[in-house]
Motif scaffolding. Structure first.
Motif, PDB file in Angstrom:
ATOM      1  N   LYS A   1      71.840  55.829  41.084  1.00 32.63           N
ATOM      2  CA  LYS A   1      72.283  56.330  42.382  1.00 32.63           C
ATOM      3  C   LYS A   1      73.799  56.163  42.483  1.00 32.63           C
ATOM      4  O   LYS A   1      74.339  55.134  42.057  1.00 32.63           O
ATOM      5  CB  LYS A   1      71.601  55.552  43.504  1.00 32.63           C
TER       6      LYS A   1
ATOM      7  N   GLU B   1      63.719  65.876  34.932  1.00 30.98           N
ATOM      8  CA  GLU B   1      64.378  64.572  34.875  1.00 30.98           C
ATOM      9  C   GLU B   1      63.516  63.555  34.138  1.00 30.98           C
ATOM     10  O   GLU B   1      64.023  62.797  33.297  1.00 30.98           O
ATOM     11  CB  GLU B   1      64.676  64.081  36.290  1.00 30.98           C
TER      12      GLU B   1
ATOM     13  N   THR C   1      75.199  65.918  36.479  1.00 22.01           N
ATOM     14  CA  THR C   1      73.852  65.719  35.916  1.00 22.01           C
ATOM     15  C   THR C   1      72.818  66.596  36.624  1.00 22.01           C
ATOM     16  O   THR C   1      71.792  66.945  36.033  1.00 22.01           O
ATOM     17  CB  THR C   1      73.425  64.238  35.966  1.00 22.01           C
ATOM     18  N   ASP C   2      73.096  66.950  37.882  1.00 21.47           N
ATOM     19  CA  ASP C   2      72.218  67.922  38.550  1.00 21.47           C
ATOM     20  C   ASP C   2      72.200  69.233  37.765  1.00 21.47           C
ATOM     21  O   ASP C   2      71.134  69.834  37.551  1.00 21.47           O
ATOM     22  CB  ASP C   2      72.699  68.197  39.977  1.00 21.47           C
TER      23      ASP C   2
ATOM     24  N   ARG D   1      67.405  58.140  36.940  1.00 24.25           N
ATOM     25  CA  ARG D   1      68.834  58.335  37.140  1.00 24.25           C
ATOM     26  C   ARG D   1      69.382  57.261  38.071  1.00 24.25           C
ATOM     27  O   ARG D   1      68.696  56.804  38.989  1.00 24.25           O
ATOM     28  CB  ARG D   1      69.121  59.712  37.749  1.00 24.25           C
TER      29      ARG D   1
ATOM     30  N   LYS E   1      73.063  60.282  39.361  1.00 25.79           N
ATOM     31  CA  LYS E   1      72.823  61.519  40.109  1.00 25.79           C
ATOM     32  C   LYS E   1      74.141  62.030  40.681  1.00 25.79           C
ATOM     33  O   LYS E   1      74.624  61.538  41.711  1.00 25.79           O
ATOM     34  CB  LYS E   1      71.799  61.303  41.213  1.00 25.79           C
ATOM     35  N   THR E   2      74.718  62.991  40.035  1.00 20.30           N
ATOM     36  CA  THR E   2      75.963  63.629  40.446  1.00 20.30           C
ATOM     37  C   THR E   2      75.797  65.139  40.259  1.00 20.30           C
ATOM     38  O   THR E   2      74.839  65.589  39.615  1.00 20.30           O
ATOM     39  CB  THR E   2      77.142  63.149  39.587  1.00 20.30           C
TER      40      THR E   2
END
Length: 272
Positions: free
Chosen positions: A236, A218, A199-200, A234, A195-196
């Protein structure tokens, strides 16, 4: 576990979000001074600095400094400023990067390729070239670069990114053979679907294309595009940051030239 990095100075590129900011938090909790760097100064970088400062222990301090890694002069200027103000670095976590151009291979132009190369490969080259001399002067160093699962399991729409991340692993291995006698160690990590902001943005594209919520996007993406992620979610950022912090430490003194996958099982091969 104590990492024995109290008083060390660390540069974290791409430090205003994602894996970068979470790694910075680990480092300041261990007493290291951290310089957060990102492309632009402003609200996001200042907010990241304030967030990391809340985690400081053992006299750690946090600083913020902007530099566009696609501009060599900007990297050189940042390195000079850090040496003058902080006596150089002991640790570099090079987290900055971008997905770059993504499309069918035959649709990608030279400009598309160069845009990705400038950030994802030459950015790593510039950072290493600028900060290795400081580590040599300080007689101790750790440099960790962010690669990707894409280096082992490339995705057809991301050929520039795939190639650059494979090159980063090769670069890190090359450097690990050059400076180990000086107690400067180089390693890579290869995250997958963490989750960055990058990728958001991907999930926002999927949600728009499929006319579904981000959560539904997702779940669909994991099931259909990343079916080998055994964790079925995803990652963390803090799950990756924990490994990075260890690689930055004195405890990792016999890990050099390695690439460590932090991918929830995303790479299908056991030997990727």
């Amino acid at each position: 576990m104590e990492l024995h990095i109290k008083g060390k100075t660390a540069l974290v590129t791409g430090g205003d979000s994602g894996i970068g900011i979470e790694t910075a938090k680990y480092l300041v909790r261990e007493g290291a001074h951290v310089i957060l760097s990102d492309k632009e100064a402003g609200k996001e970088l200042n907010e990241a600095k304030a967030e990391v400062e809340k985690e400081c222990q053992m006299g750690a301090k946090v600083f913020a400094m902007a530099a566009d890694l696609a501009n060599n002069n900007a990297v050189v200027k940042m390195a000079k400023q850090i040496e003058e103000q902080h006596g150089g670095v002991h640790i570099v976590f090079h987290s900055a990067g971008a997905r770059g151009a993504a499309d069918d291979f035959l649709k990608l132009t030279d400009d598309d390729w160069m845009q990705t190369i400038e950030i994802d490969l030459l950015g790593a080259v510039r950072v290493a070239r600028a900060f290795i001399p400081q580590m040599l002067k300080n007689k101790w160093g750790r440099m960790i670069m962010v690669a990707s699962e894409n280096a082992f399991q490339p995705y057809e729409k991301e050929s520039p990114y795939n190639a650059c991340k494979a090159a980063v692993i090769n670069l890190s291995k090359c450097l690990s053979r050059s400076y180990s006698e000086e107690n400067i160690l180089f390693n890579c990590i290869s995250p997958a679907f963490v989750k960055t902001p990058m990728t958001d943005a991907m999930m926002e594209e999927v949600a728009e294309e499929r006319n579904v919520s981000l959560d539904e996007a997702e779940k669909w993406f994991v099931k259909n595009k990343r079916p080998h992620i055994a964790m079925e979610r995803r990652g963390k950022p803090e799950e990756v940051a924990a490994m990075v912090a260890f690689l930055c430490s004195e405890q990792a003194s016999y890990i050099n030239g390695a690439n460590i996958r932090i991918d929830g099982g995303a790479v299908e091969s056991a030997f990727g």
